[in-house]
Scaffold this motif. Structure first.
Motif, PDB file in Angstrom:
ATOM      1  N   GLU A  49       0.753  -1.274  -0.026  1.00  0.00           N
ATOM      2  CA  GLU A  49       0.103   0.065  -0.005  1.00  0.00           C
ATOM      3  C   GLU A  49       0.887   1.202  -0.065  1.00  0.00           C
ATOM      4  OE1 GLU A  49      -2.853  -0.285   3.209  1.00  0.00           O
ATOM      5  OE2 GLU A  49      -4.350  -0.951   1.911  1.00  0.00           O
ATOM      6  N   HIS A  50       1.900   1.158   0.527  1.00  0.00           N
ATOM      7  CA  HIS A  50       2.693   2.595   0.902  1.00  0.00           C
ATOM      8  C   HIS A  50       4.180   1.833   0.617  1.00  0.00           C
ATOM      9  CE1 HIS A  50       4.256   5.808   3.677  1.00  0.00           C
ATOM     10  NE2 HIS A  50       4.488   6.053   2.347  1.00  0.00           N
ATOM     11  N   ILE A  82      -4.407   1.759  -8.987  1.00  0.00           N
ATOM     12  CA  ILE A  82      -3.306   2.713  -9.478  1.00  0.00           C
ATOM     13  C   ILE A  82      -2.428   3.136  -8.534  1.00  0.00           C
ATOM     14  CG2 ILE A  82      -5.067   3.385 -11.397  1.00  0.00           C
ATOM     15  CD1 ILE A  82      -5.675   5.968  -9.768  1.00  0.00           C
ATOM     16  N   SER A  83      -1.385   3.701  -8.924  1.00  0.00           N
ATOM     17  CA  SER A  83      -0.276   4.213  -7.957  1.00  0.00           C
ATOM     18  C   SER A  83      -0.571   5.789  -7.765  1.00  0.00           C
ATOM     19  CB  SER A  83       1.218   4.035  -8.548  1.00  0.00           C
ATOM     20  OG  SER A  83       1.419   4.840  -9.674  1.00  0.00           O
ATOM     21  N   VAL A  84      -0.390   6.353  -6.833  1.00  0.00           N
ATOM     22  CA  VAL A  84      -0.366   7.937  -6.326  1.00  0.00           C
ATOM     23  C   VAL A  84       0.907   8.127  -5.850  1.00  0.00           C
ATOM     24  CG1 VAL A  84      -1.300   9.650  -5.064  1.00  0.00           C
ATOM     25  CG2 VAL A  84      -2.905   7.766  -6.206  1.00  0.00           C
ATOM     26  N   PHE A 178      -6.731   8.415   1.943  1.00  0.00           N
ATOM     27  CA  PHE A 178      -5.817   7.200   2.018  1.00  0.00           C
ATOM     28  C   PHE A 178      -4.486   7.363   2.496  1.00  0.00           C
ATOM     29  CE2 PHE A 178      -3.279   3.777   0.239  1.00  0.00           C
ATOM     30  CZ  PHE A 178      -3.851   2.649   0.104  1.00  0.00           C
ATOM     31  N   ILE A 179      -3.879   8.583   1.887  1.00  0.00           N
ATOM     32  CA  ILE A 179      -2.517   8.983   2.009  1.00  0.00           C
ATOM     33  C   ILE A 179      -2.377   9.632   3.452  1.00  0.00           C
ATOM     34  CG2 ILE A 179      -0.790  10.654   1.731  1.00  0.00           C
ATOM     35  CD1 ILE A 179      -1.686  10.233  -1.342  1.00  0.00           C
ATOM     36  N   ALA A 187      -3.338   8.833  12.462  1.00  0.00           N
ATOM     37  CA  ALA A 187      -4.339   9.148  11.208  1.00  0.00           C
ATOM     38  C   ALA A 187      -4.932  10.421  11.559  1.00  0.00           C
ATOM     39  CB  ALA A 187      -5.268   8.114  11.072  1.00  0.00           C
ATOM     40  N   GLY A 188      -4.238  11.363  12.296  1.00  0.00           N
ATOM     41  CA  GLY A 188      -5.108  12.631  12.735  1.00  0.00           C
ATOM     42  C   GLY A 188      -5.189  13.614  11.497  1.00  0.00           C
TER      43      GLY A 188
END
Length: 497
Positions: A49-50, A82-84, A178-179, A187-188
């Motif tokens: 994912e990252h 897809i990639s970001v 997502f990012i 996840a603030g």
């Protein structure tokens, strides 16, 4: 390399229309090559994912690259990926400090985030206090880019439209969420800075995922939020400012009136109604008018346009040689428009205004209502100044601009597409609790002042800075002043009244 486990977003955006089953499997095959590029450019990141890269530097900034593997369609549990790509930027020496995150959303649609070469302008200001995330919006830069060559992998115009419908502000916000959940501690929420179309995305963010936002700064980017498709209203409202910018240009460079009339007459009298461009397209009088997109409405645009026309004609070095437009000018014309490198802009531009309605080539219809003023050939024949057009996309561009020709059928299908999902939620905006500050430029040729003010009245608590000191490019031109002013509006350093 940083591994993050496979997680799904808890945030549920408005449901997107599902890709018809008969197209879905062929669509997956069509984009398989594009999605595989992430693994080629970032090791095994197509399985993750990252993936975060190592730090590197440019003068006064440290940078780090991030690749994210995201769903094409967030409404499906099993979606093509897809990639970001996002680049993290901090001031040198602050890589390990606990700093708040600031996401920058670039203007467009269809343009990648800036590539920093040094700490300067607004980025320098932002990096003093933040970790800045420069995200290439999906389809741009290194985010599974939709180029004139990559889109040819999709076998039909209908399948391309079924793919492109996921490349608007709603899914740009999905990608941002997502990012955020993978970068920000616990996840603030984070801050968002949106320029132009990036500001439109910021208002979509406020509408559907305000829980992810700490503060929002908008620069020349307050969108119309009316139901249906507001594109026609936008173009009608922008005609007056467009004519004003043309008048200002010719007042500054009156000698260009005759030069541009001569060019228009030359093009109109040429075989086929225009002159061949280096890429294989055709430069026509109406095509010439497209130079207003970058020549009007932004600082230094007048100067760049004037200097471009200084070299429009080849010198006559052999007596009796035929007068012709120079290769220098023709080459520069194509580079100015950027449709060969960023075709997504032409394909998706009108759709950014659509919610549950088709655009039906709104700019073309509005232009037809004002053709007595905008007809370049008629103006040249009558001895009037030739007016340039602004931020408008026309169907004939997919005939005359070589890079866009393969996508003519897809463009027409997009123009007739009605089932666009919502981009804004007025109820949420009316009850907004996120601090928002916006720079509204009084003479903005791209984002109409009156329409922006109508929307601003719908966003609870927004603080506005209305100015004629800057044009649409104020964030870039202001050397950090615009961002600093907006930050002061929200941090208590500017009075409320």
């Amino acid at each position: 390399m940083q591994f993050m486990g496979h997680l799904f977003l808890r945030y549920s955006p408005p449901s997107l229309p599902t890709t018809p089953r008969k197209h879905f499997h062929s669509l997956r095959r069509s984009i398989s090559a594009a999605t595989a590029t992430m693994g080629e450019t970032a090791g095994d990141s197509s399985l993750l994912e990252h993936v975060a890269g190592a730090w590197y530097s440019v003068p006064e900034l440290c940078l780090r690259d991030h690749h994210f593997n995201v769903p094409l369609d967030y409404s499906l549990s099993q979606s093509p990926k897809i990639s970001v790509f996002a680049r993290e930027a901090v001031a040198v020496g602050k890589e390990d400090q606990s700093l708040p995150y600031l996401l920058f959303l670039q203007g467009g649609p269809g343009f990648e985030s800036p590539r920093p070469t040094e700490a300067s302008g607004w980025l320098s200001k932002a990096c003093e206090e933040h970790r800045v995330i420069l995200m290439d919006q999906r389809g741009t830069g290194l985010s599974t880019p939709l180029t004139t060559s990559s889109m040819l992998q999709v076998k039909s115009a209908r399948e391309l439209v079924d793919y492109l419908k996921y490349f608007r502000a709603d899914n740009i916000v999905n990608d941002a969420e997502f990012i955020r959940k993978r970068l920000v501690s616990d996840a603030g929420p984070w801050k968002v800075l949106g320029q132009s179309f990036g500001g439109f995305c910021g208002v979509t963010y406020l509408s559907f995922a305000p829980q992810g936002l700490k503060e929002v700064y908008l620069t020349g980017g307050i969108p119309p939020i009316g139901d249906g498709c507001t594109a026609e209203a936008v173009y009608k409202a922008c005609i007056g400012p467009l004519i004003l910018q043309n008048e200002k240009y010719y007042k500054r460079y009156p000698q260009d009136i005759e030069i541009i009339r001569d060019v228009v007459n030359h093009l109109a009298e040429s075989e086929g109604g225009g002159v061949p461009l280096p890429s294989g397209g055709l430069l026509t009088p109406r095509g010439l008018q497209l130079l207003g997109l970058t020549g009007l409405g932004a600082s230094t645009g007048f100067e760049r346009l004037h200097y471009l026309f200084e070299r429009v004609w080849d010198p006559v070095i052999v007596p009796g040689a035929k007068k012709q437009i120079s290769y220098y000018f023709l080459n520069a014309f194509e580079k100015w428009l950027s449709f060969d490198t960023n075709p997504l802009y032409a394909l998706m531009h009108e759709s950014i205004y659509c919610q549950g309605a088709a655009s039906r080539w709104a700019a073309s219809r509005v232009r037809a209502e004002h053709e007595s003023k905008l007809d370049a050939v008629k103006a040249a024949k009558e001895g009037r100044p030739v007016l340039f057009t602004g931020e408008m996309v026309f169907p004939w561009m997919f005939d005359e601009i070589h890079a866009l020709r393969p996508f003519k059928e897809a463009a027409n299908l997009l123009a007739e597409k009605k089932d666009w999902p919502p981009l804004y939620n007025k109820i949420t905006l009316n009850n907004n609790k996120v601090p928002v500050a916006a720079a509204v430029y009084y003479e903005d040729m791209f984002v109409n002042f009156n329409l922006a003010m109508e929307t601003a009245a719908q966003i609870a608590g927004i603080r506005l800075w209305v100015t004629n000191e800057y044009m649409h490019s104020g964030l870039r031109d202001g050397a950090g002043h615009v961002l600093d002013h907006l930050m002061r509006l929200l941090n208590g350093k500017k009075p409320l009244f």
